[in-house]
Design a protein around this motif. Structure first.
Motif, mmCIF file in Angstrom:
data_model
loop_
_atom_site.group_PDB
_atom_site.id
_atom_site.type_symbol
_atom_site.label_atom_id
_atom_site.label_comp_id
_atom_site.label_asym_id
_atom_site.label_seq_id
_atom_site.Cartn_x
_atom_site.Cartn_y
_atom_site.Cartn_z
ATOM 1 N N SER A 1 -140.771 -80.185 29.652
ATOM 2 C CA SER A 1 -140.076 -79.103 28.942
ATOM 3 C C SER A 1 -140.999 -77.915 28.745
ATOM 4 O O SER A 1 -140.586 -76.752 28.876
ATOM 5 C CB SER A 1 -139.574 -79.609 27.582
ATOM 6 N N ALA A 2 -142.275 -78.200 28.434
ATOM 7 C CA ALA A 2 -143.251 -77.118 28.288
ATOM 8 C C ALA A 2 -143.470 -76.412 29.618
ATOM 9 O O ALA A 2 -143.623 -75.178 29.667
ATOM 10 C CB ALA A 2 -144.577 -77.671 27.757
ATOM 11 N N VAL A 3 -143.490 -77.169 30.718
ATOM 12 C CA VAL A 3 -143.617 -76.556 32.045
ATOM 13 C C VAL A 3 -142.433 -75.631 32.306
ATOM 14 O O VAL A 3 -142.594 -74.502 32.803
ATOM 15 C CB VAL A 3 -143.700 -77.649 33.134
ATOM 16 N N LEU A 4 -141.233 -76.085 31.987
ATOM 17 C CA LEU A 4 -140.036 -75.263 32.217
ATOM 18 C C LEU A 4 -140.079 -73.998 31.372
ATOM 19 O O LEU A 4 -139.733 -72.906 31.846
ATOM 20 C CB LEU A 4 -138.790 -76.084 31.894
ATOM 21 N N ARG A 5 -140.520 -74.105 30.130
ATOM 22 C CA ARG A 5 -140.624 -72.917 29.280
ATOM 23 C C ARG A 5 -141.581 -71.891 29.890
ATOM 24 O O ARG A 5 -141.280 -70.699 29.942
ATOM 25 C CB ARG A 5 -141.131 -73.306 27.883
ATOM 26 N N GLU A 6 -142.744 -72.369 30.327
ATOM 27 C CA GLU A 6 -143.719 -71.462 30.918
ATOM 28 C C GLU A 6 -143.151 -70.814 32.174
ATOM 29 O O GLU A 6 -143.346 -69.614 32.423
ATOM 30 C CB GLU A 6 -145.009 -72.223 31.236
ATOM 31 N N ALA A 7 -142.454 -71.597 32.996
ATOM 32 C CA ALA A 7 -141.881 -71.061 34.234
ATOM 33 C C ALA A 7 -140.866 -69.966 33.934
ATOM 34 O O ALA A 7 -140.853 -68.905 34.588
ATOM 35 C CB ALA A 7 -141.234 -72.193 35.028
ATOM 36 N N VAL A 8 -140.001 -70.202 32.958
ATOM 37 C CA VAL A 8 -138.977 -69.205 32.609
ATOM 38 C C VAL A 8 -139.636 -67.943 32.048
ATOM 39 O O VAL A 8 -139.242 -66.811 32.378
ATOM 40 C CB VAL A 8 -137.981 -69.800 31.595
ATOM 41 N N THR A 9 -140.661 -68.127 31.208
ATOM 42 C CA THR A 9 -141.385 -66.965 30.674
ATOM 43 C C THR A 9 -141.988 -66.141 31.802
ATOM 44 O O THR A 9 -141.950 -64.905 31.789
ATOM 45 C CB THR A 9 -142.481 -67.430 29.705
ATOM 46 N N ASN A 10 -142.545 -66.803 32.806
ATOM 47 C CA ASN A 10 -143.146 -66.104 33.941
ATOM 48 C C ASN A 10 -142.096 -65.358 34.755
ATOM 49 O O ASN A 10 -142.354 -64.262 35.266
ATOM 50 C CB ASN A 10 -143.896 -67.093 34.836
ATOM 51 N N VAL A 11 -140.920 -65.956 34.904
ATOM 52 C CA VAL A 11 -139.838 -65.281 35.642
ATOM 53 C C VAL A 11 -139.481 -63.971 34.956
ATOM 54 O O VAL A 11 -139.304 -62.924 35.601
ATOM 55 C CB VAL A 11 -138.600 -66.196 35.740
ATOM 56 N N LEU A 12 -139.415 -64.006 33.627
ATOM 57 C CA LEU A 12 -139.022 -62.811 32.884
ATOM 58 C C LEU A 12 -140.129 -61.756 32.847
ATOM 59 O O LEU A 12 -139.858 -60.555 32.886
ATOM 60 C CB LEU A 12 -138.643 -63.206 31.448
ATOM 61 N N ARG A 13 -141.388 -62.195 32.787
ATOM 62 C CA ARG A 13 -142.496 -61.255 32.597
ATOM 63 C C ARG A 13 -143.094 -60.757 33.904
ATOM 64 O O ARG A 13 -143.642 -59.663 33.958
ATOM 65 C CB ARG A 13 -143.601 -61.916 31.771
ATOM 66 N N HIS A 14 -143.025 -61.557 34.951
ATOM 67 C CA HIS A 14 -143.821 -61.261 36.143
ATOM 68 C C HIS A 14 -142.994 -61.142 37.420
ATOM 69 O O HIS A 14 -143.534 -61.283 38.522
ATOM 70 C CB HIS A 14 -144.895 -62.336 36.336
ATOM 71 N N SER A 15 -141.709 -60.922 37.281
ATOM 72 C CA SER A 15 -140.902 -60.777 38.492
ATOM 73 C C SER A 15 -139.722 -59.857 38.226
ATOM 74 O O SER A 15 -139.414 -59.532 37.083
ATOM 75 C CB SER A 15 -140.393 -62.144 38.972
ATOM 76 N N ALA A 16 -139.070 -59.454 39.324
ATOM 77 C CA ALA A 16 -137.811 -58.703 39.233
ATOM 78 C C ALA A 16 -136.703 -59.595 39.783
ATOM 79 O O ALA A 16 -135.945 -59.220 40.669
ATOM 80 C CB ALA A 16 -137.905 -57.402 40.020
ATOM 81 N N ALA A 17 -136.642 -60.806 39.264
ATOM 82 C CA ALA A 17 -135.766 -61.837 39.832
ATOM 83 C C ALA A 17 -134.300 -61.504 39.631
ATOM 84 O O ALA A 17 -133.900 -60.899 38.630
ATOM 85 C CB ALA A 17 -136.083 -63.182 39.188
ATOM 86 N N ARG A 18 -133.523 -61.917 40.636
ATOM 87 C CA ARG A 18 -132.070 -61.851 40.556
ATOM 88 C C ARG A 18 -131.473 -63.253 40.638
ATOM 89 O O ARG A 18 -130.311 -63.450 40.325
ATOM 90 C CB ARG A 18 -131.508 -60.979 41.678
ATOM 91 N N ASN B 1 -137.906 -68.722 41.997
ATOM 92 C CA ASN B 1 -137.237 -67.453 41.712
ATOM 93 C C ASN B 1 -137.616 -66.428 42.769
ATOM 94 O O ASN B 1 -138.698 -66.478 43.353
ATOM 95 C CB ASN B 1 -137.626 -66.931 40.321
ATOM 96 N N ASP B 2 -136.687 -65.490 43.016
ATOM 97 C CA ASP B 2 -136.984 -64.408 43.940
ATOM 98 C C ASP B 2 -137.552 -63.226 43.154
ATOM 99 O O ASP B 2 -137.855 -63.335 41.980
ATOM 100 C CB ASP B 2 -135.724 -64.014 44.717
#
Length: 730
Positions: free
Chosen positions: A629-646, A665-666
């Motif tokens: 769960s902690a891994v998933l949280r970190e991954a989602v945070t990275n998607v929001l902070r470090h990408s322009a994902a769609r 994520n793209d």
């Protein structure tokens, strides 16, 4: 006998038992018939040393010891020196005032038996010295047991104190911020006309709380280099680079740790980016208040400081030096040296308060200094007592003998410890040369040479040397024409005195070793608690605050009705964040991977990202589910902070005898993906404790984070597990 392979408490009791047995051997050799009672006397004395026999200590034991001791003296004509065992036991009890009575009785018995004042004084002094040695060695053994048994309790107390400190710090700042966020959100829901205004204030508070959480996490993490080394090893391994780590520093490092961690992270990231290295060595060394970190790899053609950016200047500003270079073998090295001031180290954890023995006699004072105090006091008594015995038989002018004995006393009190060859040489001269002038009176001094030899050399060298000293005493005794019993007595006494000196000093050293080990354990436990707080701040509270901030920003852009739904989510997230804050402060909290996946989908969808969610991991133990769960949280945070994902894909599945979590994520902003981060390091540490692995990287515009925990990390048959993700979601 080699005691080094035994635990320290058993080693201490072994030393004491050997010394007691050596004492008894002197009396038994002088009067073989005394062995009938000598063995029971020795056995009864060991009751005061062995912890498992503690329940037998008391008045009945002292009464039995008194009967055995006086029976050996009166019925079997054993030397009154054996009463030293009884007097030593009395010193260990609340009846310690009776010890002088035993000494007086020993003098009376011997004077009646021998009728020689000098011989009676000699034997009585030996008896008193024996009682003091028995008392000192037993107390030192108790101190060893005390320090050993309290090491875990001290570590737990230190952790509890650190946890309270962390809780106070976080509750004063982040706790207040979360309360303001919750109150502001409720006000925005209650007063629709003011929604936009209030949400704006909540956004400011949420942004400040998120910054505070990240700052606090970095501060706790900066105390140690260990997490960055773990991350570096994982990154290099994932890139196919063989990593070797040689740690030569002591944690925590204080503020210097943050800068050292940054240098290590950027150096390793550069090695991975180049992709030409096959081996990498990470070394740390600490000496004279300075800490050095060296990273060496075989994949560079030049010594340019690529990837280090402004780090050389930051290191220079901190009073250190950062250099890059090539070894003669063509390997690139990055070396950084920084001062680590003593004030950045945590203060030594004070040992528990001294206690009073069961019989009312005071136990040792605080700490290893008290152990040395007892050791030196007893050793001083022994040396001066033997000096008085020697002076009783010195013929003619005693002044030269007094001068020589004074030098010996000083040298013994300095505990000739270690390979101080000049001291051993001087002690050797003081042992043998005065024999030419003082004859028989000086033979007993040889024991004070045997003790330092046992302390200065390893056993394979020390024991043959001690045997040589004993042989020399026997030879000198024969040359002086001493009766055989006296020669044997001096020879055996040389060994006994050497063992007494060795036992007193070595037990004090063992106490010091345990004291240092106990404090180091407490420091390590506190450090681990800080690192746990840093991980939880980043992985748990940081994610919750980022999600709150995102939802509030979204609510500001929506109409009042749709904003209301987002604000209700903010209230729920704030409640979760408050629970996260309690978890960071030390309150254990398990996470649900299914619930985290649902929360991730909600947050990503609110950010306009299409989410594909597929959970098929089955039932998981709580600790595995929390880690993923902690891994998933970190991954989602990275998607929001470090990408322009769609688009983002989250999936779990059983694989290779374990469970795998994959987040893709793209919209990757850089073809190189993210550089090293504390979040990746936190997650690597969590998974490593379960035997898991994690990899992360970018390819064809997609970034993928992959975590795998093997079946061995899923716990045993009794491990509680939740419903499978597939059952919970579908």
């Amino acid at each position: 006998m080699d005691l080094s392979r035994f635990p320290i408490p058993r080693r201490a009791r072994g030393i004491v038992a050997v010394v007691f047995a050596a004492f008894m051997a002197v009396y038994l050799l002088a009067m073989p018939l005394g062995s009938v009672m000598g063995v029971p006397v020795l056995g009864l004395q060991l009751v005061w040393v062995v912890p498992s026999l503690r329940r037998f200590r008391g008045m009945p034991l002292l009464a039995v010891q008194a009967c055995a001791g006086y029976a050996a003296v009166l019925c079997y004509d054993t030397s009154v020196g054996i009463l030293g065992f009884l007097a030593g036991s009395l010193l260990l009890s609340r009846l310690w005032t009776l010890a002088p009575v035993v000494a007086v009785s020993a003098a009376v018995i011997d004077s009646v038996r021998q009728g020689d004042v000098f011989d009676t004084a000699n034997v009585t002094i030996s008896m008193v010295l024996s009682s003091l040695v028995i008392y000192g060695l037993t107390r030192l053994t108790e101190r060893v047991d005390e320090v050993h048994t309290t090491r875990l309790a001290l570590a737990m107390a230190a952790v509890a104190e650190e946890r309270l400190r962390i809780a106070a710090e976080l509750n004063d700042g982040l706790g207040h911020g979360l309360t303001v966020i919750a109150q502001g959100t409720e006000l925005a829901l209650a007063e629709p006309p003011r929604t936009a205004e209030v949400i704006g204030e909540v956004v400011i508070t949420a942004r400040a709380a998120l910054a505070d959480a990240r700052t606090a996490s970095a501060g706790y993490r900066a105390m140690s280099l260990a997490p960055e080394i773990t991350t570096a090893r994982a990154m290099l391994s994932s890139a196919g680079v063989v990593a070797e780590v040689r740690v030569g520093h002591t944690e925590p490092l204080g503020l210097a740790g943050a800068l050292l961690a940054t240098v290590l992270r950027e150096s390793v990231t550069e090695i991975v980016r180049r992709g030409t290295a096959r081996t990498c060595v990470i070394e740390t060394e600490e000496a004279d208040g300075r800490m050095s970190l060296r990273v060496t790899d075989d994949g560079a053609r030049t010594a340019a400081d690529d990837g280090l950016g402004g780090l050389p200047r930051q290191v220079s500003d901190a009073g250190g030096v950062l250099t890059t270079g090539l070894t003669p073998g063509g390997h690139r090295t990055v070396t950084v040296t920084l001062p680590v001031p003593p004030e950045t180290r945590p203060a030594p954890v004070p040992p528990p308060d001294g206690q009073v023995g069961a019989w009312g006699w005071p136990t040792l004072l605080h700490g290893d200094q008290a152990a040395y105090t007892v050791s030196v006091a007893v050793l001083a008594s022994v040396v001066m007592g033997f000096s008085v015995k020697a002076l009783l038989y010195v013929p003619g002018n005693v002044v030269p003998a007094v001068v020589c004995l004074a030098v010996i006393v000083v040298m013994q009190l300095r505990s000739v410890n270690g390979r101080r060859m000049w001291a051993l040489t001087l002690m050797t001269l003081l042992t043998y040369l005065p024999v030419l002038a003082f004859g028989r009176a000086w033979l007993g001094i040889a024991g004070f040479l045997a003790g330092p030899i046992l302390l200065a050399f390893p056993a394979p060298i020390a024991w043959p040397l001690v045997a040589c000293v004993m042989t020399s005493v026997a030879v000198i005794g024969s040359v002086l024409g001493l009766p055989l019993p006296d020669t044997v007595n001096f020879t055996v006494s040389t060994l006994v005195t050497g063992l007494v000196v060795y036992g007193l000093v070595r037990l004090a050293q063992l106490v010091k070793e345990l004291q240092n080990a106990r404090e180091e354990l407490a420091r390590s436990a506190v450090l681990e608690e800080r690192l746990r707080a840093a991980r939880d701040l980043h992985d748990l509270l940081g994610h919750s605050l980022a999600a709150i901030l995102l939802k509030c920003e979204l609510a500001r852009r929506l109409d009042p009705e749709r904003a209301r739904a987002e604000l209700l989510d903010v209230l729920a997230m704030t409640a979760q964040a408050e629970a996260d804050l309690r978890a960071v402060s030390g309150e254990h909290r398990d996470l649900s991977l299914t619930a985290e996946a649902g929360s991730a989908r909600s947050v990503l969808t609110a950010a306009g990202i299409e989410v594909s969610l597929g959970l098929a991991h089955g039932a998981l133990p709580a600790e595995v589910e929390t880690a993923l769960s902690a891994v998933l949280r970190e991954a989602v945070t990275n998607v929001l902070r470090h990408s322009a994902a769609r688009r983002c894909v989250i999936e779990t599945l059983p694989e290779s005898g374990g469970v795998r979590l994959r987040v893709r994520n793209d919209g990757v902003r850089s073809p190189e993906g993210r550089r090293g981060s504390s979040g990746i390091g936190n997650l690597t540490t969590r998974l490593t404790s379960l035997g898991g692995l994690m990899s992360a990287g970018a390819e064809d515009g997609w970034f993928e984070l992959d975590a795998h925990v093997p079946r061995g990390g899923l716990g045993g048959p009794g491990t509680p597990a939740r419903r499978s993700g597939a059952e919970a979601v579908r």
